[in-house]
Design a protein around this motif. Structure first.
Motif, PDB file in Angstrom:
ATOM      1  N   UNK A 392       0.817  -1.228   0.000  1.00  0.00           N
ATOM      2  CA  UNK A 392       0.000   0.000   0.000  1.00  0.00           C
ATOM      3  C   UNK A 392       0.842   1.266   0.000  1.00  0.00           C
ATOM      4  N   UNK A 393       2.071   1.200   0.466  1.00  0.00           N
ATOM      5  CA  UNK A 393       2.906   2.409   0.570  1.00  0.00           C
ATOM      6  C   UNK A 393       3.743   2.641  -0.684  1.00  0.00           C
ATOM      7  N   UNK A 394       3.499   1.870  -1.730  1.00  0.00           N
ATOM      8  CA  UNK A 394       4.332   2.002  -2.932  1.00  0.00           C
ATOM      9  C   UNK A 394       4.140   3.362  -3.593  1.00  0.00           C
ATOM     10  N   UNK A 395       2.892   3.782  -3.768  1.00  0.00           N
ATOM     11  CA  UNK A 395       2.586   5.045  -4.437  1.00  0.00           C
ATOM     12  C   UNK A 395       2.041   6.063  -3.415  1.00  0.00           C
ATOM     13  N   UNK A 396       2.166   7.394  -3.701  1.00  0.00           N
ATOM     14  CA  UNK A 396       1.677   8.425  -2.756  1.00  0.00           C
ATOM     15  C   UNK A 396       0.150   8.482  -2.730  1.00  0.00           C
ATOM     16  N   UNK A 397      -0.351   9.259  -1.776  1.00  0.00           N
ATOM     17  CA  UNK A 397      -1.801   9.473  -1.623  1.00  0.00           C
ATOM     18  C   UNK A 397      -2.351  10.132  -2.896  1.00  0.00           C
ATOM     19  N   UNK A 398      -3.600   9.836  -3.192  1.00  0.00           N
ATOM     20  CA  UNK A 398      -4.304  10.409  -4.349  1.00  0.00           C
ATOM     21  C   UNK A 398      -3.684   9.957  -5.684  1.00  0.00           C
ATOM     22  N   UNK A 399      -3.214   8.724  -5.747  1.00  0.00           N
ATOM     23  CA  UNK A 399      -2.634   8.203  -7.002  1.00  0.00           C
ATOM     24  C   UNK A 399      -3.055   6.751  -7.202  1.00  0.00           C
ATOM     25  N   UNK A 411       0.308   6.936 -11.030  1.00  0.00           N
ATOM     26  CA  UNK A 411      -0.397   7.953 -11.803  1.00  0.00           C
ATOM     27  C   UNK A 411      -1.347   8.701 -10.873  1.00  0.00           C
ATOM     28  N   UNK A 412      -1.192  10.054 -10.830  1.00  0.00           N
ATOM     29  CA  UNK A 412      -2.070  10.848  -9.968  1.00  0.00           C
ATOM     30  C   UNK A 412      -3.521  10.716 -10.426  1.00  0.00           C
ATOM     31  N   UNK A 413      -4.438  10.719  -9.445  1.00  0.00           N
ATOM     32  CA  UNK A 413      -5.858  10.655  -9.767  1.00  0.00           C
ATOM     33  C   UNK A 413      -6.282  11.920 -10.496  1.00  0.00           C
ATOM     34  N   UNK A 414      -7.412  11.848 -11.156  1.00  0.00           N
ATOM     35  CA  UNK A 414      -7.943  13.020 -11.852  1.00  0.00           C
ATOM     36  C   UNK A 414      -8.127  14.166 -10.861  1.00  0.00           C
TER      37      UNK A 414
END
Length: 549
Positions: A392-399, A411-414
């Motif tokens: 779960x910690x691989x990518x930052x929040x909101x991605x 990939x960042x969320x819309x």
């Protein structure tokens, strides 16, 4: 013999021997299975199959005789007849019919012509442009002895001692030369004598140290003893020599019936012709006994000789055995350190390293494999991709995390944009004019919403505004706004929808050129009330953000 030829031309197995026969002294030479010798001006040709020829030039006459081994009995055909002890079938036509033995000379001559050499069946070698027709005369008619006058016959009988020797009689009748007839008679008598001698068979030689027909297996540097059993009819004595001298073999015993030969091969280049025993009895009858040899290099002492599998044939009787190399070695003689990485034994994406032969002997390991690269893990002999997105910690929040072969991407969320630290921050669509609101844009976390000025209502889609029943500026008849009006501090003020701005007259709306704000990464195209972004050739729009390329 044609007058334009200075001498007879001699070829054996497509090699010419004319000059050594004509200019040299007595000689002996072997060309594959053909054995040639010159003795007292006579050319002797012996074939391995058991046929020999004697050819002598005497003035303008060629004397020619043929000896055939008993092993060929019943196998011959042609002008010399069928060698089977039956003279009645010697006049055998090519089609298999037989001429009566008592036929007249002219009938015999017609029979002879059926065996004439043609271009399609000749075995002779001709100069360019020549062929059988250049060495024959179809108009020639020989002398027929049964048609010769009686007086001439009597003259021939006086020279030849009677009429029984038809060859002598014919040569006298044809040439009138008594000396030539006498030479012919002497040649026949010599031939008859040789025939009597040949009735005593040549020595019978067999290799007894190995099974019949099997080759002798030898290893370089090792001594191998080959035993021969010699049988000679009529108790004739015999002499044993080698056809070709060599330091690699020698006769170590000859007790009159058994011959022992020691053979010590040194290399596969040293011996091409086989050790051939030449056994000659006191009547000059000779047997050639070649020994089939399979040699082995001893495989550099790194393997075993495989005599059953031959890797090279040097000649009809000499071959080189293959080697079965020990595991760390390769090469025809096991001379090379075997490449343990041959055949790619390691998993895909790893590196194979060959282990030196000395270490392989000690460890029984022929190669090593590197670890799987980053993004992969070893699993059952292969490199398996690691799914980094399961953590779960691989990518930052909101991605959003997307696994790839050997890696991953975030990939960042819309509504969010990645900063230089890799974090995904909210995009203020209202400030950056990245919204579709007709009037008022309200930024929210990851998105935005739309609102309308007084006197307008938001439509069902939530983007556009429609005029409501209530008009905020109804009391200000002088406002005269082309789009919308609002009361600010007791004063009517006009306003425009997004994408437009008030003209200097304060009432009408004119287009806003959004391209002045540099909202697009590459090419901006302004339109009435809006704009669009395009990418230059070689680029394409970012699906998550159409402003980027």
């Amino acid at each position: 013999m044609p007058s334009f030829l200075p001498d007879m031309l001699i070829f054996a197995d497509e090699r010419e021997y004319t000059v050594p026969f004509r200019d040299g002294g007595e000689f002996e030479e072997q060309n594959n299975d053909v054995f040639l010798s010159k003795t007292n001006g006579t050319l002797e040709i012996a074939l391995q199959e058991g046929v020999s020829f004697s050819i002598t030039l005497s003035g303008d006459v060629m004397e020619f005789s043929v000896d055939i081994s008993e092993t060929l009995k019943g196998l011959t055909t042609g002008l010399m007849g069928i060698y089977n002890g039956d003279v009645t079938d010697d006049f055998n036509f090519p089609n298999g019919t037989i001429l009566d033995i008592n036929a007249s000379d002219s009938q015999i001559y017609e029979y002879v012509k059926t065996w004439a050499v043609t271009t399609s069946n000749t075995i002779f070698t001709y100069e360019n442009g020549l062929g059988p027709a250049n060495f024959s005369d179809p108009s020639f008619v020989p002398i027929f002895l049964d048609e010769v006058p009686e007086a001439t016959k009597q003259q021939a009988a006086a020279v030849c001692g009677g009429l029984e020797d038809s060859a002598c009689v014919f040569d006298f009748v044809a040439t009138g030369n008594a000396q030539l007839a006498e030479r012919t008679q002497a040649a026949k008598q010599e031939f008859d004598t040789e025939s009597i001698l040949e009735a005593s068979s040549a020595p019978d030689v067999n290799v007894t140290s190995v099974a019949n027909g099997d080759p002798v297996n030898v290893i370089y540097g090792a001594t191998e003893t080959v035993m021969f059993d010699v049988t000679q009819a009529d108790n004739l004595t015999f002499n044993v020599t080698f056809q070709t001298a060599s330091s690699q073999y020698r006769i170590v015993n000859n007790d009159g019936s058994t011959v022992s030969v020691e053979y010590i091969p040194q290399s596969d280049e040293a011996l091409i012709t086989p050790p051939t025993l030449v056994v000659t009895n006191e009547r000059d009858l000779t047997t050639l006994a070649p020994v089939a040899i399979v040699q082995c290099s001893n495989c550099s002492q790194r393997g075993q000789c495989d005599f059953a599998n031959v890797r090279e044939v040097k000649s009809d009787y000499v071959s080189i055995a293959s080697c079965v190399c020990d595991s760390p070695y390769s090469g025809v003689n096991c001379e090379n350190d075997k490449d343990g990485c041959e055949g790619f034994p390691c998993p895909l994406l790893t590196t194979c390293t060959d282990v030196p032969a000395e270490e392989e002997i000690r460890t029984n390991v022929s190669f090593t494999c590197s670890a799987c690269p980053a993004g992969f893990t070893a699993d059952s002999g292969r490199c398996k991709d690691v799914n980094e997105c399961l953590v779960s910690t691989t990518c930052p929040k909101n991605s959003l995390c997307t696994n790839t072969i050997g890696s991953y991407m975030c990939t960042c969320n819309a509504g969010f944009r990645k900063d230089s630290s890799g974090n995904c921050n909210d995009v203020d669509e209202c400030i950056e004019l990245r919204h579709s609101c007709e009037q008022i844009c309200v930024n929210q976390e990851g998105t935005y919403s739309c609102a309308c000025q007084g006197g307008f209502d938001l439509d069902i889609l939530g983007f556009n505004c429609t005029k409501s029943v209530t008009e905020p500026c109804a009391a200000f008849s002088s406002a005269n706004c082309t789009y919308g009006c609002e009361v600010v501090n007791g004063t009517a003020q006009c306003f425009c929808e997004n994408g437009f701005k008030l003209a200097p007259d304060g009432r009408t709306c004119i287009d806003v050129d959004e391209c002045e704000f540099k909202l697009c990464a590459q090419t901006c195209i302004n339109s009435v009330g809006s704009y669009s972004c395009q990418c230059r050739p070689g680029f394409k729009s970012d699906l998550d953000d159409m402003h980027e390329c």
